[in-house]
Motif scaffolding. Structure first.
Motif, PDB file in Angstrom:
ATOM      1  N   HIS A 179      -3.311   1.064  -8.612  1.00 14.06           N
ATOM      2  CA  HIS A 179      -2.322   0.414  -7.662  1.00 14.06           C
ATOM      3  C   HIS A 179      -1.857   1.517  -6.722  1.00 14.06           C
ATOM      4  O   HIS A 179      -1.883   1.106  -5.650  1.00 14.06           O
ATOM      5  CB  HIS A 179      -1.266  -0.223  -8.437  1.00 14.06           C
ATOM      6  N   PHE A 180      -1.508   2.647  -7.311  1.00 16.15           N
ATOM      7  CA  PHE A 180      -0.694   3.787  -6.705  1.00 16.15           C
ATOM      8  C   PHE A 180       0.119   3.390  -5.813  1.00 16.15           C
ATOM      9  O   PHE A 180       1.351   2.896  -6.178  1.00 16.15           O
ATOM     10  CB  PHE A 180      -1.797   4.676  -6.140  1.00 16.15           C
ATOM     11  N   ARG A 181      -0.013   3.488  -4.338  1.00 14.67           N
ATOM     12  CA  ARG A 181       1.096   3.142  -3.501  1.00 14.67           C
ATOM     13  C   ARG A 181       0.945   1.684  -2.721  1.00 14.67           C
ATOM     14  O   ARG A 181       1.613   1.420  -1.880  1.00 14.67           O
ATOM     15  CB  ARG A 181       1.188   4.245  -2.251  1.00 14.67           C
ATOM     16  N   GLY A 182       0.059   1.003  -3.508  1.00 11.01           N
ATOM     17  CA  GLY A 182       0.126  -0.448  -3.069  1.00 11.01           C
ATOM     18  C   GLY A 182      -1.135  -0.696  -1.870  1.00 11.01           C
ATOM     19  O   GLY A 182      -1.818   0.062  -1.508  1.00 11.01           O
ATOM     20  N   PRO A 183      -1.034  -2.011  -1.667  1.00  9.24           N
ATOM     21  CA  PRO A 183      -2.375  -2.541  -0.495  1.00  9.24           C
ATOM     22  C   PRO A 183      -2.140  -1.971   0.843  1.00  9.24           C
ATOM     23  O   PRO A 183      -3.122  -1.899   1.331  1.00  9.24           O
ATOM     24  CB  PRO A 183      -1.999  -4.100  -0.707  1.00  9.24           C
ATOM     25  N   SER A 184      -0.816  -1.514   1.078  1.00  5.31           N
ATOM     26  CA  SER A 184      -0.751  -0.876   2.449  1.00  5.31           C
ATOM     27  C   SER A 184      -1.450   0.519   2.670  1.00  5.31           C
ATOM     28  O   SER A 184      -1.569   0.990   3.761  1.00  5.31           O
ATOM     29  CB  SER A 184       0.651  -1.085   3.272  1.00  5.31           C
ATOM     30  N   ASP A 185      -1.534   0.971   1.288  1.00  2.00           N
ATOM     31  CA  ASP A 185      -1.942   2.628   1.732  1.00  2.00           C
ATOM     32  C   ASP A 185      -3.459   2.605   2.074  1.00  2.00           C
ATOM     33  O   ASP A 185      -4.151   1.826   1.645  1.00  2.00           O
ATOM     34  CB  ASP A 185      -1.346   3.285   0.192  1.00  2.00           C
ATOM     35  N   VAL A 186      -3.772   3.666   2.637  1.00  4.91           N
ATOM     36  CA  VAL A 186      -5.008   4.180   2.865  1.00  4.91           C
ATOM     37  C   VAL A 186      -5.502   5.063   1.345  1.00  4.91           C
ATOM     38  O   VAL A 186      -5.351   6.042   1.311  1.00  4.91           O
ATOM     39  CB  VAL A 186      -5.280   5.137   3.913  1.00  4.91           C
ATOM     40  N   PHE A 187      -6.112   4.148   0.353  1.00  2.00           N
ATOM     41  CA  PHE A 187      -6.476   4.776  -0.815  1.00  2.00           C
ATOM     42  C   PHE A 187      -7.941   4.171  -1.101  1.00  2.00           C
ATOM     43  O   PHE A 187      -8.208   3.063  -1.227  1.00  2.00           O
ATOM     44  CB  PHE A 187      -5.444   4.329  -1.763  1.00  2.00           C
TER      45      PHE A 187
END
Length: 294
Positions: A179-187
């Motif tokens: 999940h890291f920083r969530g769906p809005s992050d560029v990951f």
């Protein structure tokens, strides 16, 4: 004699597809309207972005790479600066993506137009509800395709991609992302790995699934570890222009020294406005079209 292939992320690049920043960042009004909504870290300086981009183009040209450019388009956003995400390269042809980020849905159609104009074969297209973004896909040694399962690439898209490439690959590896920083992050997958040679990769291990990291080690890949303080400055986003020869953003001295210690050749460019603010490094800025392997 070298052989031309599309199924590598480390072979010598012969042709590459770009979207010049002057065409992606069309004017100041567009930048002002879009940068916050697209989750850029700060407002880009268009004039400096153009200077940085021209320097990157000069660097790539210096390697003997033929540069091709997508045209300016009215229905794309600042994110069109990062064409890696819009298509995948295989020996059977290009695969057009369907973007997981809703603001980017129109970008692959412009790739399709470019491929038609240049008589580049298109193998297929990921269709909704499936999504696959090119930053979530990486070629590994022995013709293995690694694909992330995360917020930008979903199981329906992975199933479509697997069916398309099954005759072309020796193995297909699915890599679940955190999940890291969530769906809005560029990951993406390539947020945690950049292949540099068949036996060398830059990685950010704290976010790597243990089975995937162990797979790399078991297949003889040496891992250049990115320190935590260089992750957000695109330390893990490195473009191999030939085996062991790479292009990286300035400002990550620990990672760059570790690459040198591993025997790699490192060339850097300034990327404050074209990389750091939009969270996209040199792999994101480029869609290699043709590579050579010995």
């Amino acid at each position: 004699m070298p052989n031309t292939t599309f199924q590598t992320d480390v072979g010598k690049i012969k042709r590459i597809l770009l979207k010049h920043v002057k065409d992606a960042f069309r004017n100041e009004q567009q930048i002002e309207q879009e940068w916050k909504a697209l989750h850029f870290l700060d407002k880009p300086d268009r004039n400096n972005a153009i200077r940085e981009y021209d320097a990157l183009c000069d660097l790539l040209t210096g390697f003997g790479i033929e540069l091709e450019f997508l045209p300016e388009t009215e229905n794309t956003t600042l994110d069109s600066l990062y064409p890696r995400d819009n298509a995948l390269a295989t020996n059977g042809g290009m695969i057009l993506c369907t973007m997981g980020k809703q603001n980017r849905q129109t970008e692959p159609e412009h790739h399709n137009t470019f491929y038609a104009q240049t008589q580049t074969n298109v193998l297929g297209e990921i269709t909704s509800p499936g999504s696959v973004e090119g930053g979530d896909v990486a070629w590994l040694q022995n013709n293995v395709l690694a694909v992330a399962n995360g917020y930008r690439t979903n199981p329906a898209g992975i199933a479509q991609l697997k069916q398309m490439v099954s005759p072309l690959v020796s193995d297909f590896i699915e890599v679940p992302l955190p999940h890291f920083r969530g769906p809005s992050d560029v990951f993406h997958l390539m947020s945690i790995i950049s292949p540099i040679a068949d036996d060398l990769a830059v990685v950010y291990s704290p976010l790597m699934p243990v089975p995937f990291r162990q797979y790399l080690l078991d297949t003889g890949v040496r891992l250049v570890e990115v320190p935590e303080q260089e992750y957000d400055s695109q330390g893990c986003n490195v473009l191999a222009v030939a085996p062991g020869v790479c292009v990286a953003v300035e400002g990550n001295p620990i990672t760059h020294q570790r690459l040198l210690d591993a025997g790699a050749e490192v060339h850097t460019f300034k990327g404050k406005d074209i990389c750091e603010k939009g969270c996209g490094g040199p792999t994101c800025l480029t869609r290699p079209l043709e590579r050579e392997v010995s």
